[in-house]
Design a protein around this motif. Structure first.
Motif, PDB file in Angstrom:
ATOM      1  N   ASN A 135       0.850  -1.178   0.000  1.00  0.00           N
ATOM      2  CA  ASN A 135       0.000   0.000   0.000  1.00  0.00           C
ATOM      3  C   ASN A 135       0.893   1.238   0.000  1.00  0.00           C
ATOM      4  O   ASN A 135       2.101   1.138  -0.199  1.00  0.00           O
ATOM      5  N   GLY A 136       0.341   2.400   0.226  1.00  0.00           N
ATOM      6  CA  GLY A 136       1.139   3.613   0.237  1.00  0.00           C
ATOM      7  C   GLY A 136       0.480   4.714   1.042  1.00  0.00           C
ATOM      8  O   GLY A 136      -0.736   4.709   1.268  1.00  0.00           O
ATOM      9  N   THR A 137       1.287   5.652   1.485  1.00  0.00           N
ATOM     10  CA  THR A 137       0.771   6.808   2.211  1.00  0.00           C
ATOM     11  C   THR A 137       0.034   7.740   1.262  1.00  0.00           C
ATOM     12  O   THR A 137       0.484   7.978   0.145  1.00  0.00           O
ATOM     13  N   ARG A 138      -1.126   8.226   1.695  1.00  0.00           N
ATOM     14  CA  ARG A 138      -1.883   9.211   0.923  1.00  0.00           C
ATOM     15  C   ARG A 138      -2.158  10.417   1.809  1.00  0.00           C
ATOM     16  O   ARG A 138      -2.444  10.270   2.996  1.00  0.00           O
ATOM     17  N   PHE A 139      -2.058  11.589   1.205  1.00  0.00           N
ATOM     18  CA  PHE A 139      -2.391  12.812   1.919  1.00  0.00           C
ATOM     19  C   PHE A 139      -3.679  13.361   1.343  1.00  0.00           C
ATOM     20  O   PHE A 139      -3.740  13.763   0.183  1.00  0.00           O
TER      21      PHE A 139
END
Length: 537
Positions: free
Chosen positions: A340-344
């Motif tokens: 997954n990944g970080t989202r802002f």
């Protein structure tokens, strides 16, 4: 039997180094309301599970329906190539009063030609006497005979002890007799099933500890999520010695579903240090979870732990500014470890740090003035009804415009939508659109089953020859929400359009008192975003 309820046995022993992951999406998971799999779907799901690295894939109940029969037939014929997982056929023990050698269910299990078989048996005394209408002695013999017969035929055998936790609570002696009969007959794993899903972690801890001390072979667990504890129960069971965890990727299953392996696997591996599918495969988890969701045609839950699109999304400015300094501030694991990944997420709550992080994520260079402009526009637009945290496509376009970018793919001159009621009582919508593509002015007319469908068709007809890639961009969802219903037909309307090009998905937004205007704004931005990002890639 007083000793069997002693709490002394609930002390965890040393954690196992590894546990086997057993996915039952193709059987138990497919019992979820609204979930229906074709044979082709089942084959593709099995391939994805194998790619993920689960040790066992339960393919279904051979003989129960034509679909499962065809699945096992095609799998045996070589249409399913498993490189890691073992395919398992599921079925029940012989019938009461019958013989294993002539039992049709056991015959079907053998005909499925799988290396392993999972047998379900009643392990609650009440279910034996009231549901099977037989004696407890016969129920134990049914287990022993069936396991011994399948073992003699060369199959690995797992026993699913149905209703085990409820049965053990009422009559632990009988429930243990069922397990011991399977163990003596050659079963490899005794799977303790919380069929009604009502057990709580402290109960599981005690029962599994007692069963572990009363048996001598591997234990498994199969938890339903009716009390919201399926994953927690699976983890506590492993602490008490269970070495096979059953469940479904994405937690599919009847009622409230099974233990979600998308959470159980990373919890076991990253939090408890127990080997599951292999650390090198853990990064495939999010992709596989989403791929399977597409195959079974169930929208992924964005808030699903570990693999949801919101699992590592940060909205408040305080959170995002802290994330800049330390990723661990508001993330319990590195999202990359599970693919997954970080989202802002940007909204009216966003401060400059959030905008800066989002710009960096998109590869945009926003100076101080542009940054301030974006912040002010966001606050103004969201006050008017926009909702950018769910409209990533529109947010990116807004931020690009702040850098001085202008959309030059096409320019709208006008559009008109007419809806006619025909003599036969049917409605038809026609859209006329005039656009400029480069130096060319194009007029296109198209029909649709509604105004948005007609506008979409007309726009594609107008600009499609210039942008052939448009054929790969599809609208997948259209949502309309009235923001102030007190104003009746004069209310402000918010339109959200979800789109995909087969690789990525995005959402765009339009807000207006005129639903056609709001729809066009979302539609236009959806097409622009798709063309822009395709050309960039």
């Amino acid at each position: 039997m007083s000793e069997s309820h002693s709490h002394a046995h609930s002390v965890p022993r040393e954690l196992p180094e590894r546990v086997d992951i057993y996915d039952t999406t193709l059987r138990d998971g497919s019992q979820q309301e609204g979930l229906s799999l074709t044979v082709d779907d089942k084959l593709r799901v099995a391939e994805q599970l194998d790619h993920l690295g689960v040790q066992f894939i339960e393919g279904g109940w051979p003989g129960a329906n034509p679909k499962d029969e065809e699945f096992f037939r095609r799998a045996a014929a070589g249409e399913l190539h498993l490189h890691h997982a073992t395919l398992v056929a599921f079925g029940s023990t012989r019938k009461a009063g019958g013989k294993a050698e002539t039992d049709p269910v056991l015959a079907n299990l053998l005909e499925a030609r799988t290396p392993a078989v999972c047998l379900v048996a009643k392990s609650a005394a009440w279910h034996v006497t009231e549901t099977l209408r037989t004696t407890l002695t016969e129920a134990v013999d049914m287990v022993a005979d069936s396991v011994a017969y399948l073992r003699a035929e060369g199959r690995r055998v797992f026993l699913d002890a149905e209703h085990f936790f409820d049965g053990y609570r009422d009559n632990p002696a009988f429930s243990l007799d069922v397990l011991r009969a399977a163990e003596s007959a050659g079963a490899e794993v005794l799977v303790l099933c919380d069929t009604n899903g009502g057990s709580l972690p402290f109960e599981v801890e005690r029962v599994v500890g007692e069963v572990r001390d009363a048996t001598g072979i591997g234990l498994g667990c199969h938890f339903h999520n009716d009390s919201g504890c399926a994953v927690a129960n699976s983890l506590i069971a492993v602490r008490q010695g269970v070495t096979q965890v059953q469940g479904c990727v994405n937690g599919y299953g009847e009622r409230t579903g099974n233990a979600d392996l998308s959470a159980a696997v990373p919890d076991l591996t990253l939090k408890m240090g127990v080997e599951t599918i292999g650390r090198e495969r853990l990064g495939r988890l999010t992709g596989v979870a989403h791929h399977i969701a597409e195959l079974v045609n169930v929208s992924p839950d964005p808030h699903q732990p570990f693999v949801g699109t919101s699992a590592f999304a940060h909205k408040a400015g305080l959170h995002t500014s802290a994330i800049v300094r330390s990723r661990q501030a508001y993330e319990h694991v590195d999202p990359d470890e599970v693919g997954n990944g970080t989202r802002f997420v940007v909204s009216e709550m966003a401060g400059r740090s959030t905008i800066a992080l989002k710009a960096e994520e998109l590869g945009l260079d926003l100076d101080g003035a542009a940054m301030g402009e974006v912040v002010e526009q966001l606050k103004d637009l969201e006050h008017r009804g926009y909702h950018f945290e769910v409209a990533d496509g529109s947010l990116e376009l807004l931020m690009r415009r702040a850098t001085g970018w202008k959309q030059e793919l096409f320019r709208l001159e006008s559009h008109r939508v007419v809806t006619d009621l025909r003599e036969d009582g049917t409605w038809i919508t026609e859209a006329t659109i005039k656009v400029h593509v480069g130096d060319e002015r194009v007029l296109a007319v198209a029909e649709g089953n509604g105004p948005v469908n007609a506008l979409d068709a007309a726009l594609r007809k107008a600009i499609g020859p210039m942008y052939p890639v448009l054929s790969q961009i599809h609208l997948t969802d259209f949502k309309v929400r009235v923001l102030d219903s007190a104003k009746g037909t004069g209310s402000v309307t918010r339109v959200l359009i979800d789109s995909t090009d087969g690789e990525r998905t995005w959402t765009t937004i339009g807000v207006s008192e005129n639903v056609i205007e709001a729809s066009w704004a979302a539609l236009e931005e959806s097409i622009v975003y798709g063309l822009l990002n395709h050309s960039a890639s």
